[in-house]
Design a protein around this motif. Structure first.
Motif, PDB file in Angstrom:
ATOM      1  N   ALA A  62     -18.634  15.711  13.017  1.00 41.39           N
ATOM      2  CA  ALA A  62     -18.416  15.975  11.595  1.00 41.39           C
ATOM      3  C   ALA A  62     -16.935  16.056  11.276  1.00 41.39           C
ATOM      4  N   ALA A  63     -16.168  16.662  12.196  1.00 36.99           N
ATOM      5  CA  ALA A  63     -14.722  16.767  11.999  1.00 36.99           C
ATOM      6  C   ALA A  63     -14.073  15.390  11.924  1.00 36.99           C
ATOM      7  N   GLN A  64     -14.520  14.486  12.798  1.00 39.42           N
ATOM      8  CA  GLN A  64     -13.969  13.139  12.813  1.00 39.42           C
ATOM      9  C   GLN A  64     -14.302  12.379  11.525  1.00 39.42           C
ATOM     10  N   GLN A  65     -15.526  12.519  11.041  1.00 40.91           N
ATOM     11  CA  GLN A  65     -15.922  11.856   9.796  1.00 40.91           C
ATOM     12  C   GLN A  65     -15.125  12.371   8.607  1.00 40.91           C
ATOM     13  N   LEU A  66     -14.925  13.692   8.557  1.00 44.95           N
ATOM     14  CA  LEU A  66     -14.162  14.269   7.460  1.00 44.95           C
ATOM     15  C   LEU A  66     -12.692  13.849   7.522  1.00 44.95           C
ATOM     16  N   SER A  67     -12.135  13.758   8.720  1.00 44.54           N
ATOM     17  CA  SER A  67     -10.740  13.329   8.879  1.00 44.54           C
ATOM     18  C   SER A  67     -10.572  11.878   8.442  1.00 44.54           C
ATOM     19  N   GLY A  68     -11.556  11.040   8.771  1.00 48.73           N
ATOM     20  CA  GLY A  68     -11.500   9.641   8.346  1.00 48.73           C
ATOM     21  C   GLY A  68     -11.559   9.508   6.838  1.00 48.73           C
ATOM     22  N   ALA A  69     -12.431  10.314   6.205  1.00 46.72           N
ATOM     23  CA  ALA A  69     -12.513  10.298   4.747  1.00 46.72           C
ATOM     24  C   ALA A  69     -11.217  10.804   4.119  1.00 46.72           C
ATOM     25  N   ALA A  70     -10.591  11.797   4.766  1.00 49.53           N
ATOM     26  CA  ALA A  70      -9.325  12.327   4.259  1.00 49.53           C
ATOM     27  C   ALA A  70      -8.229  11.271   4.297  1.00 49.53           C
ATOM     28  N   MET A  71      -8.222  10.452   5.329  1.00 57.29           N
ATOM     29  CA  MET A  71      -7.233   9.374   5.426  1.00 57.29           C
ATOM     30  C   MET A  71      -7.421   8.367   4.294  1.00 57.29           C
ATOM     31  N   GLN A  72      -8.670   8.046   3.981  1.00 57.76           N
ATOM     32  CA  GLN A  72      -8.935   7.089   2.899  1.00 57.76           C
ATOM     33  C   GLN A  72      -8.491   7.647   1.550  1.00 57.76           C
ATOM     34  N   THR A  73      -8.785   8.890   1.280  1.00 55.93           N
ATOM     35  CA  THR A  73      -8.395   9.469  -0.002  1.00 55.93           C
ATOM     36  C   THR A  73      -6.885   9.698  -0.080  1.00 55.93           C
ATOM     37  N   THR A  74      -6.243   9.942   1.073  1.00 57.22           N
ATOM     38  CA  THR A  74      -4.777  10.026   1.094  1.00 57.22           C
ATOM     39  C   THR A  74      -4.163   8.689   0.678  1.00 57.22           C
ATOM     40  N   THR A  75      -4.727   7.597   1.196  1.00 58.63           N
ATOM     41  CA  THR A  75      -4.260   6.258   0.825  1.00 58.63           C
ATOM     42  C   THR A  75      -4.409   6.015  -0.666  1.00 58.63           C
ATOM     43  N   LEU A  76      -5.553   6.439  -1.224  1.00 55.66           N
ATOM     44  CA  LEU A  76      -5.766   6.310  -2.660  1.00 55.66           C
ATOM     45  C   LEU A  76      -4.745   7.137  -3.451  1.00 55.66           C
ATOM     46  N   GLY A  77      -4.430   8.324  -2.951  1.00 56.13           N
ATOM     47  CA  GLY A  77      -3.459   9.178  -3.630  1.00 56.13           C
ATOM     48  C   GLY A  77      -2.073   8.557  -3.665  1.00 56.13           C
ATOM     49  N   VAL A  78      -1.666   7.936  -2.568  1.00 54.02           N
ATOM     50  CA  VAL A  78      -0.354   7.280  -2.513  1.00 54.02           C
ATOM     51  C   VAL A  78      -0.339   6.030  -3.387  1.00 54.02           C
ATOM     52  N   ALA A  79      -1.427   5.253  -3.349  1.00 54.09           N
ATOM     53  CA  ALA A  79      -1.492   3.991  -4.089  1.00 54.09           C
ATOM     54  C   ALA A  79      -1.436   4.184  -5.593  1.00 54.09           C
ATOM     55  N   THR A  80      -1.820   5.362  -6.071  1.00 51.17           N
ATOM     56  CA  THR A  80      -1.881   5.595  -7.521  1.00 51.17           C
ATOM     57  C   THR A  80      -0.746   6.490  -8.027  1.00 51.17           C
ATOM     58  N   GLN A  81       0.310   6.660  -7.216  1.00 52.49           N
ATOM     59  CA  GLN A  81       1.463   7.442  -7.648  1.00 52.49           C
ATOM     60  C   GLN A  81       2.246   6.701  -8.731  1.00 52.49           C
ATOM     61  N   ASP A  82       3.053   7.445  -9.502  1.00 48.31           N
ATOM     62  CA  ASP A  82       3.949   6.830 -10.482  1.00 48.31           C
ATOM     63  C   ASP A  82       4.964   5.936  -9.764  1.00 48.31           C
ATOM     64  N   ILE A  83       5.293   4.821 -10.415  1.00 45.83           N
ATOM     65  CA  ILE A  83       6.256   3.868  -9.847  1.00 45.83           C
ATOM     66  C   ILE A  83       7.278   3.520 -10.919  1.00 45.83           C
ATOM     67  N   GLU A  84       8.540   3.446 -10.525  1.00 40.79           N
ATOM     68  CA  GLU A  84       9.608   3.033 -11.430  1.00 40.79           C
ATOM     69  C   GLU A  84      10.620   2.217 -10.642  1.00 40.79           C
ATOM     70  N   LEU A  85      11.073   1.127 -11.246  1.00 38.81           N
ATOM     71  CA  LEU A  85      12.028   0.264 -10.556  1.00 38.81           C
ATOM     72  C   LEU A  85      12.997  -0.321 -11.569  1.00 38.81           C
ATOM     73  N   ASN A  86      14.276  -0.379 -11.204  1.00 37.28           N
ATOM     74  CA  ASN A  86      15.325  -0.890 -12.090  1.00 37.28           C
ATOM     75  C   ASN A  86      16.235  -1.797 -11.272  1.00 37.28           C
ATOM     76  N   CYS A  87      16.253  -3.107 -11.599  1.00 38.74           N
ATOM     77  CA  CYS A  87      17.002  -4.075 -10.802  1.00 38.74           C
ATOM     78  C   CYS A  87      17.958  -4.869 -11.681  1.00 38.74           C
ATOM     79  N   ASP A  88      19.264  -4.831 -11.355  1.00 39.38           N
ATOM     80  CA  ASP A  88      20.269  -5.674 -12.000  1.00 39.38           C
ATOM     81  C   ASP A  88      20.570  -6.853 -11.092  1.00 39.38           C
ATOM     82  N   GLN A  89      20.810  -8.029 -11.695  1.00 35.56           N
ATOM     83  CA  GLN A  89      21.147  -9.224 -10.936  1.00 35.56           C
ATOM     84  C   GLN A  89      22.342  -9.920 -11.580  1.00 35.56           C
ATOM     85  N   THR A  90      23.274 -10.366 -10.755  1.00 32.89           N
ATOM     86  CA  THR A  90      24.421 -11.140 -11.234  1.00 32.89           C
ATOM     87  C   THR A  90      24.710 -12.260 -10.250  1.00 32.89           C
ATOM     88  N   GLY A  91      25.258 -13.351 -10.755  1.00 27.74           N
ATOM     89  CA  GLY A  91      25.626 -14.477  -9.899  1.00 27.74           C
ATOM     90  C   GLY A  91      26.296 -15.563 -10.718  1.00 27.74           C
TER      91      GLY A  91
END
Length: 504
Positions: free
Chosen positions: A273-302
């Protein structure tokens, strides 16, 4: 779920400011008010020929010829995207077809043409925005991004199965929880791109009827891409009560709960049961990271430099001209803020701080003819061919070369007033593979008309209006069996201009 974060970043960094002018993919041809009045200027003799027909400028009278031009442009870029899961957007009113519109405005865009004619020589200078030319904003993001965020809700059956399993295992309250089908998010994107062109060259009159031209153009490119994706929300149901919650926070808290009970199961000696719960925790951790706020600002010159050559030939009432602009090799260097999130994603390496991006300006061949029906009435035609396939930014599998076909007429009503009008057909060789809401071009018809007024023998005022009517490009993409995404791409564009020509 890594796909969600990857796509958010790719959208924010790839959306570019549109070309708000006439011309090829990265080429502006409307660099004078005379062009707005009548775009078929490839064989016309005038100070605007410093760009459109530089070899012909030598046939103007001796002295200094100067043209100052100001243009104002507005363009919209519209995509209508259809996707079945769009009905789950809390702000969609149950509609599966969403409209996304970007707006680009250039309040004042200047250009300058100067020629000094002496004897058989004409020494010339041109400054203009030769590519890009505006800032494009998408206040609510794009359909391709919402498609990925909406697809997040397809994990609901897995999450609900997890809740039920936890409840069956005796974890208090878990059976009362469920993930619903609704979603919401905030997104914003902005792209700005300017190519500043500086051209120096000289034309030489070989005979009274034939002239040639040679010159160099330097392009300086400046671009900025900014965007964010924030507040990705999902529907959470607890004891039959529905509410929208922050997805990243919700999945992170669920992961913490799973890890807590995994530790308890391990202490109780229930390793399975511990192993199953740990595996589920890893999946939900991935979901938590994937849905975080994202911001990016890129300047380009040439910058880049390329030669230009031209020829003009007069015979009777005809004038013929041609010009060839060589490809300009451009490499834009990145200066990025908040770019660490992109470093682990291979497709975004080109936007990493300190990296460079290939943005070549294509070679261009123009050919034109003008015929004088009467001393006061002239007709003209032209053809432009853009060698888009030879640039670094496009592949032959995705894009063919572009072509433009131009025609127009000019009438001197009297010694003071001249009126002109003309049209242009721009035909892109676009294929489905390159058409997406992040970057697209559609073929178009353009027309312009205007007036020139000789205030004095040495001063002329030009005013014009230029309108572009774009085709619709429809594309259907199969996602899974029986599930398609549809897109309809189009734009609107209008330009007004005012300029003054001097002879000194």
């Amino acid at each position: 779920m890594k796909k969600i974060r990857l796509f958010c970043l790719s959208v924010m960094t790839a959306v570019s400011a549109m070309n708000v002018w006439a011309g090829g993919l990265l080429t502006n041809t409307n660099q004078s008010i005379e062009f707005l009045r009548n775009p078929a200027r490839d064989a016309a003799i005038g100070i605007d020929g410093v760009y459109s027909n530089p070899a012909g400028v030598v046939f103007l009278g001796e002295g200094i010829h100067l043209s100052l031009n100001l243009q104002n442009a507005h363009q919209t870029r519209t995509v209508e995207t259809g996707f079945p899961l769009f009905v789950n957007n809390v702000n969609s009113n149950g509609q599966a077809l969403h409209k996304f519109e970007g707006n680009a405005d250039v309040p004042i865009l200047p250009s300058l043409q100067v020629a000094y004619n002496k004897g058989k020589w004409s020494y010339q200078f041109n400054f203009a925005i030769t590519g890009g030319g505006g800032k494009c904003e998408f206040p609510y993001g794009l359909g391709s991004f919402e498609q990925v965020v909406g697809s997040l809700t397809t994990v609901a059956p897995q999450i609900n199965t997890l809740y039920q399993a936890l409840g069956a295992a005796g974890i208090p309250g878990m059976s009362d929880h469920a993930m619903g089908s609704k979603y919401g998010f905030d997104a914003y994107m902005r792209g700005r791109q300017y190519y500043y062109g500086f051209t120096l060259g000289a034309a030489y009159k070989l005979t009274e009827n034939l002239s040639v031209y040679g010159g160099l153009r330097m392009l300086y490119g400046s671009a900025n891409y900014y965007g964010y994706v924030k507040n990705i929300n999902i529907e959470h149901i607890n004891a039959g009560q529905s509410q929208m919650v922050n997805a990243s926070q919700h999945f992170t808290e669920l992961s913490a709960t799973l890890n807590k009970y995994a530790g308890m199961m391990e202490q109780m000696g229930n390793a399975e049961a511990a192993q199953q719960l740990s595996g589920a925790a890893m999946q939900t951790t991935t979901l938590g990271v994937a849905t975080q706020d994202i911001e990016l600002n890129c300047d380009q010159t040439g910058w880049g430099v390329a030669p230009i050559i031209g020829i003009d030939y007069k015979t009777g009432k005809f004038n013929f001209a041609a010009k060839y602009e060589f490809k300009t090799r451009m490499r834009l260097k990145n200066k990025s803020a908040n770019s660490l999130s992109a470093e682990s994603i291979s497709m975004l390496h080109k936007f990493a701080d300190g990296g460079s991006v290939a943005e070549d300006s294509p070679a261009l061949l123009t050919v034109g003819a003008q015929y004088e029906i009467l001393p006061s009435l002239r007709v003209m035609a032209g053809w432009h061919h853009y060698f888009d396939q030879d640039t670094k930014q496009w592949t032959k599998e995705m894009l063919d070369d572009s072509n433009e076909y131009l025609f127009g007429a000019e009438w001197d009503i009297n010694k003071i007033v001249t009126v002109s009008a003309g049209g242009q057909r721009t035909k892109y060789g676009m294929k489905d593979a390159v058409m997406n809401d992040i970057s697209f071009n559609v073929s178009s018809y353009s027309f312009g008309f205007g007036v020139g007024v000789n205030v004095t023998e040495k001063v002329k005022i030009n005013a014009a209006y230029f309108q572009t009517l774009y085709d619709d490009y429809n594309k259907t993409e199969k996602i899974t069996e029986g599930v398609n995404v549809t897109n309809c791409f189009t734009r609107t564009n209008r330009v007004i201009g005012l300029g003054v020509n001097f002879t000194l």
